[in-house]
Scaffold this active site. Sequence first.
Site, PDB file in Angstrom:
ATOM      1  N   GLU A  80      26.044  21.373   1.409  1.00  0.00           N
ATOM      2  CA  GLU A  80      26.279  21.063   2.855  1.00  0.00           C
ATOM      3  C   GLU A  80      27.434  19.876   2.835  1.00  0.00           C
ATOM      4  O   GLU A  80      28.504  19.889   3.328  1.00  0.00           O
ATOM      5  CB  GLU A  80      25.422  20.609   3.854  1.00  0.00           C
ATOM      6  N   ASP A 136      32.078  28.413   2.225  1.00  0.00           N
ATOM      7  CA  ASP A 136      31.122  29.322   1.402  1.00  0.00           C
ATOM      8  C   ASP A 136      31.561  30.357   0.633  1.00  0.00           C
ATOM      9  O   ASP A 136      32.678  30.900   0.955  1.00  0.00           O
ATOM     10  CB  ASP A 136      30.103  30.002   2.463  1.00  0.00           C
TER      11      ASP A 136
END
Length: 188
Positions: free
Chosen positions: A124, A133
């Site tokens: 994160e 991602d």
Amino acid sequence: MHVRRMTGGLAAVVTMSLALLGGQAAAAPSEEVARSAAARVLTYDASGSAEFRSAVDRGAAIWNESVDAVELRPVASGQRANIRVLADNGWPRALPGSLGNGTVYIGRQAVNQGYNTVRISSHELGHILGLPDRKPGPCSSLMSGSTAGVACTNPYPNAAERAEVEDDFARAAVGQPVPAPRAVPAGD
């Protein structure tokens, strides 16, 4: 006469600088520029991360070990942090603002499913540092996130991920555009 000499010298320096920089305006920062740029210090506030505080600190330390262009430090009392880290009952997610700024949620849902808290934290924080991602992906890719599976505990960015963070912060340091961070919704 002294003023004319200084003005002439300044004009020569400006002319040489423009000539040297002219061909690199749109190019990626050179290795020399990247190496010479001081690390940008980003502060994080993990006071709201509850039981994940040590995982957040470890995730920040991993980024500090992995890249030179940025250094993550806990925020000092009374200062405003670049990164806020919170715990909640949802899925982990990041809400980046600009490069190096935003909010991270360490969601208990993934932890309850067996995902590693340090990997979650490092992943994160990677979003706040500008990384998207990369799913599906192998365990060797930090940004593969949950697609690497519950058994994956690797909290370290791979060479390509490290290079992308170095490049983005080097570009930002010299005023070149960097890709805009985007929100990373829960479950991604």
